[in-house]
Design an enzyme around this catalytic site. Structure first.
Site, PDB file in Angstrom:
ATOM      1  N   CYS C  99      20.169-123.489  26.452  1.00  0.00           N
ATOM      2  CA  CYS C  99      18.628-123.105  26.321  1.00  0.00           C
ATOM      3  C   CYS C  99      17.628-124.396  26.556  1.00  0.00           C
ATOM      4  O   CYS C  99      16.959-124.121  27.314  1.00  0.00           O
ATOM      5  CB  CYS C  99      18.205-123.037  24.657  1.00  0.00           C
ATOM      6  N   CYS C 203       7.969-100.101  -4.785  1.00  0.00           N
ATOM      7  CA  CYS C 203       8.156-101.307  -5.533  1.00  0.00           C
ATOM      8  C   CYS C 203       7.244-102.214  -5.119  1.00  0.00           C
ATOM      9  O   CYS C 203       6.663-102.867  -5.757  1.00  0.00           O
ATOM     10  CB  CYS C 203       9.673-101.683  -5.394  1.00  0.00           C
ATOM     11  N   ARG C 243      18.667-108.796   4.207  1.00  0.00           N
ATOM     12  CA  ARG C 243      17.923-108.797   2.842  1.00  0.00           C
ATOM     13  C   ARG C 243      17.514-107.412   2.878  1.00  0.00           C
ATOM     14  O   ARG C 243      17.757-106.752   1.854  1.00  0.00           O
ATOM     15  CB  ARG C 243      16.540-109.607   2.907  1.00  0.00           C
ATOM     16  N   CYS C 247      18.445-104.604  -0.011  1.00  0.00           N
ATOM     17  CA  CYS C 247      17.712-103.791  -0.722  1.00  0.00           C
ATOM     18  C   CYS C 247      18.161-102.405  -0.507  1.00  0.00           C
ATOM     19  O   CYS C 247      18.080-101.561  -1.356  1.00  0.00           O
ATOM     20  CB  CYS C 247      16.175-104.006  -0.183  1.00  0.00           C
TER      21      CYS C 247
END
Lengths: 111, 128, 286
Positions: C99, C203, C243, C247
């Site tokens: 990189c 939610c 994540r 869920c």
């Protein structure tokens, strides 16, 4: 085996006056398996593997010792206070139940 | 104590059997649709089954959720005649409230009709 | 009866929208904007039940500042940062590059690069996430093998390069060709799915601040600024897409693979609505 087990970080305040009570913050990478967890793939219990003994030496003398159990979290963080009254190495040793010993020494340099 | 009970049972045997049969006949119209309240309570409080306590307050549960209404309070407004509605709330609450967060337990086959029946029977035990 | 009224209401809303769209169409320079409005109108946005201030008050009362303090004192993910720095300088692949060969020592020229990701890329075509960009770069510029998603090295490298942008605000753009992907992400965010028939939004928008059993449902503000993040539940570091998959599992829904189109669009949508948040990598969450 998880990556980087036994890697340690110890943090001291940048500038320390002589006789000052300093906070030492330590972090060690360790899975801390309780022995009760089940591996979802193999459906077998993962054997217990945790640190059970932590000792802190300041200038060669044992100043603190902790007994840990499987209830301590993975990658445990520990902080404690030391009165920096001399220039000496601060050595911290972690021992786990499979005989692994991990230690690191930092120099406390009060001005 | 155990012996006493044994003796008593022995003596009252025929009468008890008659009483049980009479009771069963009397309770027949009810028990035809009533489920098992004890099983219902387990369904309400088990994560893999109904898990009502994730959102609703129910008695004797550690830290129930507060998204939905308190079920003890809610159940006071329903009479036995509304049983159908209570079943419908659990089966698919979208009929009463299209934007509800409540999972359609019957429509999506999270619970069987038998389990919903048990659950409703348990809910009616909350009525004071 | 009620249904009839709501149908009528829908009809009027549609009629008003069509009127508005044609009006806009007449006055706007291109037809593209009108088409966008139409796509956006297919989703009814939800309104939060409580203000963010009220939510934060509840959060503080319930959890306190434990995780924030832990992140400050000693985040186990800090080790990944050190390893990521080494990886950025490590030569790999057939072209003998690292990189650092293009992006300067320790890849320091990439400071601020993470703020505009995820973004539209015409070559995919689709949404380019930061993790996918790093792997694409490795393959095309370095001739190296792509890193496996959620592997230690991949997380370490992503985290290190992202940490160069720490303290800078997220500024994701949804203009031009990116727009349809934003809409797709929004649909993914609002679509009811899974056996439990939940959506992300119900939610994290409507019921944020209430408790599901003993968990306080988090508000979707500050959901995108700290990934990859150390999570106490995992006991290790993970990405936003991991994540998402967690869920989706809780919703008992189908779980698309990492870096699949749906998850990338979802990440794009979520990052866009968190525009302006300061990047703080690595994060620490419960």
């Amino acid at each position: 085996m998880p990556h980087g087990i036994g890697r340690i970080k110890i943090r001291l305040p940048r500038a320390i006056r002589k006789g000052q009570v300093i906070a030492v913050k330590t972090l060690i990478i360790h899975p801390m398996e309780t022995g009760f967890r089940k591996d979802k793939a193999t459906k077998r219990k993962v054997p217990a593997f945790y640190i059970d003994d932590v000792s802190v030496y300041y200038g060669g003398t044992l100043i603190s010792r902790a007994k840990w159990t499987m209830a301590v979290s993975a990658n445990p963080f520990m902080s404690f206070y030391v009165k920096a009254d001399k220039e000496a190495p601060l050595r911290i040793v972690w021992k786990d139940i499979k005989g692994g010993v991990y230690e690191k020494t930092v120099q406390v340099k009060p001005r | 104590m155990a012996m006493d009970r044994g003796n008593g049972r022995g003596k009252a045997g025929p009468w008890a059997a008659v009483a049980v049969i009479v009771f069963m006949i009397a309770a027949l119209p009810l028990s035809a649709q009533a489920g098992n309240a004890k099983k219902g309570e387990k369904i309400a409080k088990t994560r893999k089954l109904g898990n009502c306590v994730a959102c609703h307050y129910l008695p004797n549960v550690e830290s129930p959720g507060d998204i939905g209404p308190n079920l003890v309070e809610a159940m006071q407004e329903y009479t036995m005649a509304d049983r159908k509605d209570v079943v419908q709330w659990i089966r698919d609450a979208r009929k009463f409230n299209p934007g509800t967060i409540m999972p359609p337990f019957g429509t999506n086959k999270i619970l069987t009709p038998k389990q919903i029946d048990d659950l409703v029977t348990y809910l009616y035990t909350l009525k004071k | 009866m009620i249904k009839k009224i709501s149908n009528l209401r829908k009809f009027f809303a549609c009629a008003a929208l069509i009127l508005a769209v044609t009006w806009l169409h007449a006055f706007s320079p291109g037809g593209a904007r009108a088409a966008d409005n139409k796509a956006a109108a297919t989703i009814e946005e939800l309104t939060p039940s409580m203000s963010y201030k009220e939510y934060h008050k509840r959060y503080e009362a319930y959890y306190g500042d434990t995780t924030a303090r832990m992140a400050e004192e000693g985040n186990p993910a800090d080790f990944l940062l050190d390893d990521g720095k080494d990886l950025a300088n490590k030569v790999e692949g057939s072209k003998g590059k690292s990189c650092a060969s293009c992006h300067g020592k320790d890849a320091l020229k990439l400071k601020g690069a993470a703020t505009t990701y995820p973004r539209y890329d015409a070559r995919l075509p689709g949404i380019m996430t930061f993790a996918l960009q790093i792997n694409t770069c490795r393959q095309k510029q370095m001739g190296a093998r792509p890193l496996k998603y959620e592997s230690y090295d991949q997380l370490a490298l992503t985290m290190y390069i992202k940490s160069l942008s720490n303290g800078m605000p997220i500024k994701v753009s949804i203009d031009g060709p990116a727009r349809p992907f934003f809409e797709k992400g929004k649909i993914a965010y609002y679509k009811r799915q899974g056996q439990l028939n939940f959506s992300c939004a119900i939610c994290h928008v409507q019921y944020a601040g209430y408790k599901a059993r003993s968990n306080l449902i988090s508000n979707n503000k500050h959901h995108a600024d700290h990934w990859p993040s150390y999570r106490l539940k995992w006991g290790k570091t993970g990405s936003l897409q991991r994540r998402f998959r967690g869920c989706l599992k809780n919703m008992r829904a189908k779980r698309p693979p990492l870096q699949s189109e749906m998850l990338r669009n979802l990440e794009f949508y979520l990052t866009y609505i968190n525009n302006g948040d300061l990047i703080q990598v690595p994060g620490m969450r419960m």
